[in-house]
Scaffold this motif. Sequence first.
Motif, PDB file in Angstrom:
ATOM      1  N   LEU A 144       0.848  -1.191   0.000  1.00  0.00           N
ATOM      2  CA  LEU A 144       0.000   0.000   0.000  1.00  0.00           C
ATOM      3  C   LEU A 144       0.887   1.247   0.000  1.00  0.00           C
ATOM      4  CD1 LEU A 144      -3.114   0.612   0.272  1.00  0.00           C
ATOM      5  CD2 LEU A 144      -2.636   1.070   2.677  1.00  0.00           C
ATOM      6  N   GLN A 191      -4.019   7.301  -1.041  1.00  0.00           N
ATOM      7  CA  GLN A 191      -3.729   5.904  -0.689  1.00  0.00           C
ATOM      8  C   GLN A 191      -4.131   4.960  -1.817  1.00  0.00           C
ATOM      9  OE1 GLN A 191      -4.321   4.412   3.441  1.00  0.00           O
ATOM     10  NE2 GLN A 191      -5.848   3.083   2.526  1.00  0.00           N
ATOM     11  N   GLU A 193      -3.428   0.738  -3.323  1.00  0.00           N
ATOM     12  CA  GLU A 193      -2.807  -0.587  -3.281  1.00  0.00           C
ATOM     13  C   GLU A 193      -2.174  -0.847  -4.648  1.00  0.00           C
ATOM     14  OE1 GLU A 193      -4.717  -4.807  -3.652  1.00  0.00           O
ATOM     15  OE2 GLU A 193      -4.923  -4.180  -1.548  1.00  0.00           O
TER      16      GLU A 193
END
Length: 372
Positions: A144, A191, A193
Amino acid sequence: MGEKEKKMSITEKDIVQVKIAHADEEETILLAPGVPVEEINDAVKSLFPTLPGSLKGFRKINADRSLGPFIPLSIAVRVPSIVSSGTYQVQVYPAWRREGIVYEKNELHVDLTESVNLLMVSEDLGNGNSKMTLVETDVSGTTLVRSKLSGMPGCKLAFEAIDYDDVVYHPCVRLDKFEKGVLKFVPPDGQTEILRYRISKHIKLPFRVLPVITQPSANVMEVKVNVKAAFSKDLTATDVVLRIPCPRSTASYNSKVSKGTVTYVNEMECLYWKIPKFVGDSDATLSAEIKVLTGEVQKTDTTNITTTIPPLLLEFVIIGYAASGMRVRYLEIYENGEYEKESWIRYMTTSGNYQIRVTAPNVNSLEFANPQ
């Protein structure tokens, strides 16, 4: 016919060599008046496979590494001489990042989080010892990225070589064609992934659990467990919990532990052994005597029969540990605005379905419920 004649009328003087840059790479392309924009875009993308979108133009890289005014691709194609000197940073339209992002403090955080699944079988040898057999194990992991970076930065994230069973990358990620294990990307803002994977080989199990369960009499069950931390003493696991199944007819228990506390949880029908902090390269032991209601648990007449008790379940969190062996070799951030930036990398391993099944002579498994 007119378009063909236009192309044929291009002379050597019309062709301009342009030095272009993306992330840490530099290449040279040829521009000439009238060349279709699509052809230039395709050529640049073939030179820079990590280019996160379609080409929209160029900005000159000045001596102080700052960027000059934006030059649209359509203008550069019509008047190639405008980009004839110096090196130019390619500008793109990434689908996952907008232009003009500015932060007062520029940071990039990378979190590698893994979940360990385990199925281990403990066979009671009848002499106070047990034989452990690994049935299966795997690690599910994610990487992440939390980006607070100005402009349009390029990043390189290099991992130690890992043999993935399955792996999925975010669309912003491109693999380096020259260096194995290197991811190149322009991070989306916020943010994201960027990587998800599963690994089933060369896993470093963080804990070993050695249980022995016996039934010395019709209404008594004895449990002995040793838990060993197999990671470095420089690390500490937190929120460690071991759930030990108890018979449905449990009336009372006595226990002794070297670390933590033990309680009986009626809803789970288990002993709940909790250790808030478990230092690496250490162990903890539990011994318990569980009394059941008379007549509820019966000792089998055939002493050779081994029955399977519901599994012991282990929970834990370890910061700074990666059970797969995944390690970052280096992290680099490229941004021609040359601003100060900071980066952090954090590893964390948690328990997935981490279970130890026990085979024990003369213990009637029908009297147990699987702890949830």
